[in-house]
Design an enzyme around this catalytic site. Sequence first.
Site, PDB file in Angstrom:
ATOM      1  N   CYS A   2       0.828  -1.200   0.000  1.00 13.38           N
ATOM      2  CA  CYS A   2       0.000   0.000   0.000  1.00 13.38           C
ATOM      3  C   CYS A   2       0.866   1.256   0.000  1.00 13.38           C
ATOM      4  CB  CYS A   2      -0.896   0.012   1.238  1.00 13.38           C
ATOM      5  SG  CYS A   2      -1.834  -1.506   1.479  1.00 13.38           S
ATOM      6  N   LEU A  51      -3.212  -1.912  -2.192  1.00 10.93           N
ATOM      7  CA  LEU A  51      -3.045  -3.029  -3.116  1.00 10.93           C
ATOM      8  C   LEU A  51      -3.544  -4.261  -2.367  1.00 10.93           C
ATOM      9  CD1 LEU A  51      -1.940  -4.367  -5.712  1.00 10.93           C
ATOM     10  CD2 LEU A  51       0.262  -4.580  -4.551  1.00 10.93           C
ATOM     11  N   VAL A  53      -4.160  -7.869  -1.273  1.00 11.82           N
ATOM     12  CA  VAL A  53      -3.523  -9.175  -1.393  1.00 11.82           C
ATOM     13  C   VAL A  53      -4.256 -10.217  -0.555  1.00 11.82           C
ATOM     14  CG1 VAL A  53      -1.384 -10.481  -0.963  1.00 11.82           C
ATOM     15  CG2 VAL A  53      -1.255  -8.169  -1.894  1.00 11.82           C
ATOM     16  N   GLY A  78       2.492  -3.039   4.228  1.00  6.01           N
ATOM     17  CA  GLY A  78       3.360  -4.165   4.510  1.00  6.01           C
ATOM     18  C   GLY A  78       2.661  -5.499   4.506  1.00  6.01           C
ATOM     19  N   GLU A  79       3.359  -6.474   5.058  1.00  2.50           N
ATOM     20  CA  GLU A  79       2.857  -7.839   5.134  1.00  2.50           C
ATOM     21  C   GLU A  79       3.485  -8.513   6.354  1.00  2.50           C
ATOM     22  OE1 GLU A  79       0.022  -9.865   3.686  1.00  2.50           O
ATOM     23  OE2 GLU A  79       0.901  -8.664   2.085  1.00  2.50           O
ATOM     24  N   ASP A 102      -3.952  -8.995   8.095  1.00  2.00           N
ATOM     25  CA  ASP A 102      -2.847  -8.684   9.005  1.00  2.00           C
ATOM     26  C   ASP A 102      -2.939  -7.243   9.491  1.00  2.00           C
ATOM     27  OD1 ASP A 102      -2.252  -7.696   6.471  1.00  2.00           O
ATOM     28  OD2 ASP A 102      -0.107  -8.046   6.644  1.00  2.00           O
ATOM     29  N   SER A 373      11.412 -12.543  -4.554  1.00  2.00           N
ATOM     30  CA  SER A 373      12.657 -12.163  -5.220  1.00  2.00           C
ATOM     31  C   SER A 373      13.856 -12.468  -4.324  1.00  2.00           C
ATOM     32  CB  SER A 373      12.608 -10.666  -5.573  1.00  2.00           C
ATOM     33  OG  SER A 373      13.739 -10.270  -6.302  1.00  2.00           O
TER      34      SER A 373
END
Length: 611
Positions: A2, A51, A53, A78-79, A102, A373
């Site tokens: 976000c 965003l 998820v 974040g996550e 979360d 990644s």
Amino acid sequence: MCGITGWISWKRPLTSEWETIEKMVRTLHKRGPDAFGIKSMHHALFGHTRLTVIDPAGGAQPMNIRTESGEYTLIYNGELYNTDEIRDELKRRGHSFSSRSDTEVVLRSYIEWREGCPERFNGIFAFAVWDHKREECFGARDRLGVKPFFYAEKKGELIFGSELKAILAHPDQQAIITLEGLQELLSMGPSRKPGSGVFKGIDELRPAYAFKYTRSGFKKWRYWNVKSENHPHTEQETAVYLREIFEDTVSRQLVSDKPICTFLSGGVDSSAISAAAALQLSEKLHTCSISYEENDLHYQPDLFKPSDDGPWIQKMSAHLTSIHHDQVISQAELAGRLKDAVRARDLPGMADIDSSLLWFCEQIKKDFTVALSGECADEIFGGYPWFQQEKLLNQEGFPWITSVKEREAFMLPAWHKKLELGQYLLEQSRAIRTETPQQDGETALTQKRREMAYLNMISFMTTLLDRKDRMSMAAGLEVRVPFADHRIVEYAWNIPWRMKQLGGREKGILRKALEGLLPDEVLYRKKSPYPKTYHPAYTEAVKTLLEDRIAKSSSVLPELFERSKLEELIRTDGASFKVPWFGQLMKGPQLIAYLVQLDEWFEMYGVKIDV
């Protein structure tokens, strides 16, 4: 992921300042293309772009919760990868949840543990919480700085945001750089000194830092750092433990309600992540790679880039039986996106490494929302030459910036004298090195390696993570980086060098830990960095861009650099500047492209120099 932004003022009520906060939020729309939200409070305005998820319905922001202790509002980017564990603990403590997100876990963690909550998180994050009753703001950033947080604090007001552009959208903030900002830009660029926002009056909350903003002012502190202590395990135990942490990390980072893939370069790090993901996913893994138009015709192997990635990517994809997506960028696109990369980063960046990554993320975004990644393994396991060569270990400064004398010689004499780039660079390096956690009784060489590891973690690694965040989020793609899990970083910090260099190979202990997961020919392939183009058409394209820019009367380049040397750089295809500007490969056309970005940045942001 976000975008977050906010404005707090003790001088005036902000309830009528909706237009300003909306303008700030709109600058972050690419970070969060799925939703937009604003919360207006008497002394605070919070804005958020989302965003989506996980849990589309339950994770809307700004998130507001009322409890017996008060009312709290959160904006979060974040996550969390230990969401379930924290949620279970909070339930045992009496909390109930209305969502799977979360986001709610972060907010309820703050309500329960206050300033101690970031220490409990495993994840990547930057967030701010407004306590309505106390009228105070608490915020924090993840340990390694995967997610950004910039702020400007002055005269009873705090303005903050995920990106510099959000702060610059505020009417009280101007795009000005001081003498120190110019020193930083021209000596360290495209990296930055820790905590710097480059522009006058703007700072960055450093990784692993938290803050509280009250009527008494802005207070920040560090809540985490690596600790130097004896390594407790044998070589075999170390390899087994690393494998366990690594596989657990990848498993945690595969959680998503949206399509997920991995970046695959054919190197050890991305191949390992892809292999671990393939074993844990119930469906076929999708892997993605980037290559350059006709690069097979022009590839030039050297010490740092000994082999082309293409065949290795094919080997790994076949080994994994993955559904592979190879994206091929044209030379025109590569040069044409340099300007977009500057806008994404808000600063001059890593030239075509940035523009290619931005384009690559846009292509991935067409089919996926989340990607894994391989950044950070080289920094924490000692994969670069400056870890291995004693000459570089004992050398002052930043070993990935070896061009300071050449940078100074490139400048106009008046600026050379005024800026003293060499001295500035040394001071910044020494400031970081003095923070290094040391252990009594270690040899001088071991202490030097700790300094180098710390310097990498604080400076080089954050530069790479900064690039990955800006380019991916500008495409609305969430990229996760398993090797930046703080458990791996903490453990690797104390692994002895003889293990890290096991078998005389860089990242030797990591390779041993991954045995059986990858084919040996991939596992023991020599390190090869992010690919670049060798095509003469790209060189011609960036030369034309630079010629056009210095021909403008408004160009800042002739105001800073010797015009004759700029012209010579163009005439020699960049070869007149003998060493890489930054890193191992940023020379020739890449340097020309960087100067194009530098000039674009001054024009795009209307940057003024105040010295």
